[in-house]
Structure formats: C-alpha cells, structure tokens
Design a protein around this motif. Structure first.
Motif, PDB file in Angstrom:
ATOM      1  N   LYS A  22       0.828  -1.206   0.000  1.00 60.67           N
ATOM      2  CA  LYS A  22       0.000   0.000   0.000  1.00 60.67           C
ATOM      3  C   LYS A  22       0.865   1.260   0.000  1.00 60.67           C
ATOM      4  N   LYS A  23       2.145   1.043   0.198  1.00 63.43           N
ATOM      5  CA  LYS A  23       3.083   2.169   0.216  1.00 63.43           C
ATOM      6  C   LYS A  23       4.228   1.822  -0.700  1.00 63.43           C
ATOM      7  N   LYS A  24       4.879   2.833  -1.203  1.00 67.57           N
ATOM      8  CA  LYS A  24       6.063   2.557  -2.000  1.00 67.57           C
ATOM      9  C   LYS A  24       7.262   3.266  -1.376  1.00 67.57           C
ATOM     10  N   VAL A  25       8.420   2.883  -1.822  1.00 68.59           N
ATOM     11  CA  VAL A  25       9.644   3.451  -1.255  1.00 68.59           C
ATOM     12  C   VAL A  25       9.605   4.967  -1.377  1.00 68.59           C
ATOM     13  N   GLY A  26       9.898   5.627  -0.274  1.00 68.20           N
ATOM     14  CA  GLY A  26       9.888   7.078  -0.272  1.00 68.20           C
ATOM     15  C   GLY A  26       8.630   7.653   0.358  1.00 68.20           C
ATOM     16  N   ASP A  27       7.596   6.781   0.514  1.00 68.02           N
ATOM     17  CA  ASP A  27       6.346   7.262   1.119  1.00 68.02           C
ATOM     18  C   ASP A  27       6.511   7.479   2.622  1.00 68.02           C
ATOM     19  N   ILE A  54       9.859   7.216   7.000  1.00 70.04           N
ATOM     20  CA  ILE A  54       9.795   7.077   5.549  1.00 70.04           C
ATOM     21  C   ILE A  54      10.081   5.626   5.197  1.00 70.04           C
ATOM     22  N   LEU A  55       9.266   5.070   4.339  1.00 67.78           N
ATOM     23  CA  LEU A  55       9.528   3.713   3.875  1.00 67.78           C
ATOM     24  C   LEU A  55      10.760   3.771   2.978  1.00 67.78           C
ATOM     25  N   THR A  56      11.868   3.262   3.462  1.00 65.29           N
ATOM     26  CA  THR A  56      13.115   3.428   2.714  1.00 65.29           C
ATOM     27  C   THR A  56      13.432   2.230   1.836  1.00 65.29           C
ATOM     28  N   GLU A  57      12.960   1.066   2.243  1.00 66.55           N
ATOM     29  CA  GLU A  57      13.280  -0.089   1.415  1.00 66.55           C
ATOM     30  C   GLU A  57      12.170  -1.114   1.466  1.00 66.55           C
ATOM     31  N   ILE A  58      11.980  -1.776   0.364  1.00 67.71           N
ATOM     32  CA  ILE A  58      11.038  -2.895   0.299  1.00 67.71           C
ATOM     33  C   ILE A  58      11.829  -4.108  -0.162  1.00 67.71           C
ATOM     34  N   ILE A  72      10.664  -7.549   5.731  1.00 68.76           N
ATOM     35  CA  ILE A  72      10.032  -7.286   4.438  1.00 68.76           C
ATOM     36  C   ILE A  72      10.213  -5.844   3.983  1.00 68.76           C
ATOM     37  N   ALA A  73      10.471  -4.963   4.937  1.00 69.02           N
ATOM     38  CA  ALA A  73      10.663  -3.564   4.556  1.00 69.02           C
ATOM     39  C   ALA A  73      11.402  -2.847   5.665  1.00 69.02           C
TER      40      ALA A  73
END
Lengths: 443, 332
Positions: A22-27, A54-58, A72-73
């Motif tokens: 539901k989120k991408k890297v950088g969100d 901030i979601l930095t990695e997936i 996982i992230a």
C-alpha cells in the motif's frame, strides 16, 4: 530506522504472502497506517506499521511468500534520506598489518570482540538479497547470542536473526553452527560463516549510487595461520595470563648504541635498539631463572639454557626463530644471529630446529609505532616480553628541571601457574636496571 | 512428623501464638486485634489466651501506635504491630520509614528497634483506590528495613516467626487474597519450631526456558500461567517466589536466569520504580551476557485502582498478562 517483519497474524500462521504493497519506497508512513496486505493461511489482512517515518526499502515483492519474522521492509527517519548502501562502518576489528604480539599472533586477538559491527561489507548482492543487515547498521543480537557467537568465533553479521526486529538470538547462532562449516573457533573469524543467501527477491537497489558488488571471500587457512590460530587460542584460553608494565629511561641505551655504532664505523655491523634489549633480556632472565620455565602437568620444567625466541613478522603471519644458548652470546653475535634468522624467516628458509625449542619470547612492535601492548604467551613458555617504541617525552631531571627524555615501555605477559607477580616484577625490575645502566650488561 | 494442611490465616495465627508463648517480651498491638479477634481473624483467640497486656486493641491512630511500638522495641520489648491494611501504614509512614530503620544510626547504636509491622498489603478485591496499595516498593527504598512477602501458609508462618526474632525492623506484607489459601505446614510448637530464613527465595516450580520472578499474590498466578504455557506451547517456565524483597536473594535469581536466559517479572505493585525495575536492573547489571531477550514485566497499570470489577481485573497483574508476557519473551 526500523525493520518491518512479517507479522504473525493468526495462531497457526507460519508464513504469509505479500499480496499488495500500500506504500512505495519514499512514502511517509504513520504509526498504525496500513502499509501492505498480507494473505495468511486464513484470510487476507491489512498490515499496519508500528513505526513511523519514511519507507526506505522494500525487500519483498508482491505475490511472494515470506516466513514469519522475515524482514520485508524498512522504515527510516523522516529526516534522513534513504540509506546508502554498504559503507563498511566501524573499521574496528581488523587488526593492522603488523603481526602484533607474539610468536604466533596478531597482538590482541582484536577481532574477537563481541558485536562485530558490520565490518563485513554486507553485500548488496545482485539477485537474491542478502538478508543480513544490508548497510553499515549495527548488528542486533541478544547479549547471550553475542556471547555464544564470540565463544564460537562466529561472525554475527552473517547470521539472520529470528527475533523481534531481526534480533539475532542464541538459537540463531546455534543454528548457524549446525549449518555452516565453521565449527572450529578460529582466531580471527572474519569470514567465518558462509555468505547467507536467502530466498528473497531482489531489493530495489538499482537506483543511482549503489556500490558495486563487493565479494566476500573465504580464505583457506595456511599452515602457518592454522598454527597461529591453534596455539594462541590454546594459550589465551588455557594459560592464566597476567600482565605487568614498566617504563624505563631509554636514554642511556640510546647513548651507548650511538657510541657502539660510531665505533663500528661505516660498513660495520649496526646494533639496533632491539639487539640491546635482547641482550638485556638475556641477562635479566639469567638473574631471574624462574621466568625461564614451563608448566608441565604435575611439575614445573626449569630450563638451564636460555633459548630466546624473537617474533618476526612475515607475509603469512609471523614466526619466532630462536637464538640458542643465548646466555653466553656477545651483543654482536646476537645482532648478527637475529639479522640472519629474520632474513631467512622472511624467505621461508628456516629449518624447524631454528624456530623450535624457545624458552622465552620477545615481541617488539616499537618499529610499528606501538607505545605498549600485551603479547599472548607463546606456549609452552611462561613469559613473553612486549617491547614498545622509544618515545621522546618531557621528563623532570634529578636537578628538578624539565628536559626531553627518552622513555620505553616494557611489558610482560606471564603464566601465573609458573610465574607469580613478584617474580614477574623482579624480572622487569632487573630488565629496567640493565637498560638504564647498560654497562652492567657486561658483568 | 506429620504435615498438616492449614490456611495461610491459621499459619499466621500459629506464628503469633507460638512467639507470644515463647517470649514474654512479645506483644501484639493494632486496631481490632484483641476483642474482635482481628479484622481478618488473624489474631483469633489470642486475647483469651494471652490477656489484654499482650494483645492490645489500639485506637484508630496508626502513627501513634506504630510509634509506641518502636518505643517499646527500643527499650527491649518485641512488638508486633498490625496494620489493618498496609494502605493505612501510610498514615504512620514517618514512624515506619523514618524512625524504625534509622533509630540505631541516629542513636549511635544505643537503641535499635526489633519490631514487626504486619498486615495485608497490595491488591485485594474491590477495595478501591485507597485500600489496596502495594507498599513494598515504597518501603524497599529505605535502608534498614527488612521486607518479606509470604505466598504460602508455610512461608507465612516461618517468615513471621523469623521476623519476630530478627533484630531489625521487619515488614511482613501479607496477601489478603491468600488468607484462605491452604498448604502443608509442619506441626506447631513444641513439636516443631518452623523458621523460614529471611533473604532466601524459593524455586516454586522448576523450568528451563524462562524464569518468572514472582512474589506474594503473583506467585499462584505465575504457577498457573506456567502450567498453561507448558500445556499449550511446550514452554517450561521456572517460577521463583522471592519471599523476601529485602534483602533480595540475588543468587537464586541470577542462577535461574543464567539457566533460562529469559525473564518475566510478575510483580503485584505499580511499575514505575516498582520491585521489577530493581530486579531488571540487577539482572542486566550482573548477567547481561546471559540474556537472550529483554526482561518483561507484568505489574499493575499506572492508574488508581478502579472499583469496577472488570476494570480492576484489567488493571491488576493477572494470569493472562503473565502468559502473554512469557509468550512474547519466548517468541511463541
């Protein structure tokens, strides 16, 4: 910075499928916000974040199955940019070029310290991602896991943690010993564990600024490295070491050396500081014969002969050639013998009898700029002398004036089963006296 | 020697009777202890047996009779002062926390106060915010006081008797919810003089996977939780009953944690500066390297105790919370 792991969303769940991000890297992610949909054995559920940032990695692609606890992230600070890859943080552990200490050892078995802060350049492996911490981050391990890993010589950075936040637990360390052929505790467990490659999809690391793949290696032990590892491990774990240090005035020694070398003239044999220290050491051993002995099961073996071993650094490690029957040798004899032995040690031309049978070892790291250190005893000997560099220091003279003096730090590491503190201290006192009054070496 | 099954209440009653009988200097004083036989019937029959000079009804004035007790102890008697609940000892806080433990130091060793303060302490059932204080963490902060919290009839008797004979002021913090709890105890004097040493924890249940540190009311909770966790998850929990808060039996605690590597503290007091805070500190200080997981704590919630029964249950430590903490600590 927090790792997001596959949560246990039902009592019977062992793995989950990441259905949708539901989120991408950088969100930006708020605590409690849904970041993904996960399909368990029972249902598809929304997965909330416990952290914010901030979601930095997936690390896991949509559609992929992941075990519980698997990372996982990653969520980073809102302020900090996405993490750089693999900077070998903390230079820490790797000991310097100089084969420090002793007969067979890198001075302090430095690498043994606990946390092994990600010195291994956790490879941003192409293809499947390495599951170990991928950047210079500190390895998270429980205190017990660290202790067990240290005792087994295992590199924690190569282990995947199953605890909360990827924390390495004792069972993870034990599991790694079962699967990785590292069992034997080596002195320097740098590449102890085989690179762990997990069945996880490639992380999105193709962005600019990614470091080139750094290949970890496994370097098979040479015979010498194995001997160093085995003997020093035995020494450090089985011999009750204690350590003494004394500072001596090296002025008189430097003066007499200059005089001797001046008298020798051009082309004559130059006497080194080390030669003079060896000469003094031999005289000090003669005055304190209990230092020239070995612990031998139910007895102490005391040696009549002084066979002085000298630590010499060579490409593969170090060797300790022996000046035999050193008691009666002249300074020139000692100097020439050491030069010859050291030269042949470096070209691997020593015969076994030339590096066996030592009764006392001297290790000198002065030329590497070391002030002082504690060498590991060279078994079966009982004492090793650690010689630092001659340092120019401000000193107060007898007249009470400030002057530039020359000081030298000498240390002994003693086997307390053989040599007690008082004996070790008496030896150092003798040595100090000899060096500060070099003329007494003549008698 | 035949063991008998008696209640925690009866065990305390026997301890009082045996010590009153053994030493003429021992006396019991408190609200309703004589004619009413004690608010919780701990002193049942003692007035009749030992008379009004030895079993004394005090007015509702805790600071007064606690102080009288300390004075009596200073001149050679061995007082046992009952608080109807330790929540009321807060009225006598200056006497218990300030005078009793310090009189020896302040008098340069001329006086000391071998006194026992006893009574129910900590969580009970629907007594509301002012009558259920777990005071152990307050008093544990004062050097010179000894504090015991018996969780079984045998320990209740043996620890109270040891407390009466101790030269220091000792707080015997009883557990109201355990007064009717039964257990096996040796026969009374003269056949057997049961003394349980102060400062020794007991291993209430052996286990290998996780240590639950408990005392007082949380001991039976921890034992039940341990049974459940073993049945449902195969986790073998070791349960330690501290018995003595001060002095603390660190040796038993550290030995257990060194074996299991995981700890859940189940305490009956409040979390902030509670007993578990000290236990957690001691464990990480002494055996940091033995820990395979952070130390978990189950305590009261940090609020006034609600009267509402459901809220009270949710607010106090209970079996479910201990089970959950053990599962989290063991990762199951």
């Amino acid at each position: 910075m927090a790792d997001i792991t596959m949560p246990k969303l039902s009592d019977t769940m062992t793995e989950g499928t990441l259905v949708k991000w539901k989120k991408k890297v950088g969100d930006k992610v708020e605590s409690g916000e849904v970041i993904a949909e996960v399909e368990t054995d029972k249902a598809t559920m929304e997965m909330e974040s416990f952290d914010e940032g901030i979601l930095t990695e997936i690390y896991v692609q949509e559609g992929q199955k992941v075990e519980i606890g698997q990372r996982i992230a990653r969520i980073g600070d809102a302020s900090s940019p996405a993490p750089k890859t693999a900077t070998p943080a903390a230079p820490s552990t790797q000991s310097p070029a100089a084969p420090a200490a002793t007969p067979a050892t890198p001075a302090a078995p430095s690498t043994q310290t606990t946390p092994v802060p990600a010195s291994s350049p956790a490879a941003p492996a192409p293809g499947p991602a390495a599951t170990k911490p991928a950047d210079g981050a500190r390895v998270k391990a429980s205190p017990l896991a660290k202790k067990v890993a240290a005792s087994k010589g295992i590199d924690l950075s190569a282990i995947v943690g199953s605890g909360p936040g990827g924390r390495i637990l004792e069972k993870d360390v034990m599991a790694s010993t079962a699967t990785v052929s590292v069992a034997k505790p080596a002195a320097a467990p740098v590449y102890a564990a085989a690179p762990m490659v997990a069945p996880v999809a490639a992380p999105s690391r193709t962005a600019a600024g990614v470091a080139p793949a750094l290949a970890d290696r496994r370097v098979p032990l040479t015979g010498m490295r194995k001997a160093i590892a085995d003997r020093l491990l035995i020494s450090k774990t089985q011999i009750p070491h204690f350590y003494l240090h004394v500072e001596v005035d090296a002025g008189p020694l430097m003066k007499i050396r200059a005089e001797i070398n001046q008298a020798a003239g051009e082309g004559g044999n130059k006497i080194s500081v080390n030669d003079l220290i060896l000469k003094a050491t031999i005289a000090a051993i003669a005055k304190n014969p209990k230092t020239n002995a070995s612990f031998d099961g139910d007895a102490i073996a005391e040696y009549e002969r002084i066979n002085l071993a000298v630590a010499v650094a060579v490409d593969e490690g170090l060797v300790t050639p022996v000046i035999r029957d050193a008691r009666l040798r002249s300074l020139t004899d000692i100097s020439l013998t050491v030069k010859d032995l050291a030269a042949r040690a470096r070209t691997k031309k020593l015969k076994p009898e030339e590096y066996q049978g030592g009764t006392f070892t001297v290790s000198n790291l002065g030329s590497y700029g070391i002030d002082q250190f504690d060498a590991i005893i060279n078994p079966p000997q009982s004492v090793i002398l650690s010689v630092g560099r001659v340092m120019k220091q401000p000193v107060v003279t007898e007249a009470g004036e400030l002057a530039v003096g020359e000081r030298l730090n000498l240390g002994v590491s003693c086997d307390h089963r053989v040599v007690d503190g008082a004996i070790g201290a008496a030896f150092l006192a003798s040595l100090k006296s000899l060096i500060e009054n070099p003329v007494t070496m003549l008698v | 020697m035949t063991l008998r099954e008696i209640t925690y209440r009866q065990a305390l009653n026997e301890a009082l009777a045996e010590e009153l009988e053994r030493d003429q200097n021992v006396f019991l004083m408190g609200e309703e202890v004589a004619q009413y036989n004690g608010a919780y019937k701990i002193s049942q029959g003692l007035l009749e047996r030992f008379g009004p000079k030895r079993v004394i009804d005090a007015p509702i004035a805790e600071a007064g009779f606690a102080g009288i007790g300390i004075g009596a102890a200073m001149v050679g008697l061995r007082p046992i002062v009952e608080f109807m609940t330790f929540s009321f000892s807060l009225v006598a806080f200056d006497q218990v926390a300030n005078n009793a433990p310090n009189i020896m130091t302040m008098s340069g060793g001329q006086f000391h106060a071998p006194i026992v303060f006893r009574g129910p302490n900590g969580p009970a059932h629907q007594l509301g915010a002012t009558h259920m204080h777990a005071t152990e963490c307050l008093y544990a902060n004062f050097p010179g006081l000894k504090i015991v919290v018996p969780a079984t009839p045998r320990d209740a008797k043996g620890l109270l008797k040891s407390a009466v004979r101790d030269e220091a002021p000792v707080l015997v913090l009883e557990v109201e919810m355990l007064y009717a709890f039964k257990g096996m105890v040796e026969p009374p004097m003269p056949e057997f003089d049961l003394l349980v040493p102060i400062g020794k924890a007991s291993v209430a249940r052996e286990g290998s996977d996780v240590t639950i540190l408990s005392y007082g009311r949380t001991v039976p909770m921890a034992l039940h939780a341990a049974e459940q966790i073993e049945k449902e998850h195969g986790i073998h929990a070791e349960v330690i009953d501290l018995r003595s808060i001060k002095p603390l039996d660190l040796e038993t605690i550290l030995n257990s944690v060194t074996k299991t590597h995981r700890v859940v503290v189940a305490e009956q007091d409040r979390p902030f500066c509670g007993i578990g805070a000290e236990l957690t500190f001691q464990i990480q200080q002494h055996i940091f390297d033995e820990l395979d997981a952070p130390v978990a704590r189950v305590a009261q919630e940090e609020v006034a105790v609600p009267y509402n029964e459901a809220l009270e249950h949710a607010m106090l430590p209970n079996e479910e919370k201990i089970v959950a903490a053990v599962r989290a600590t063991c990762g199951v």
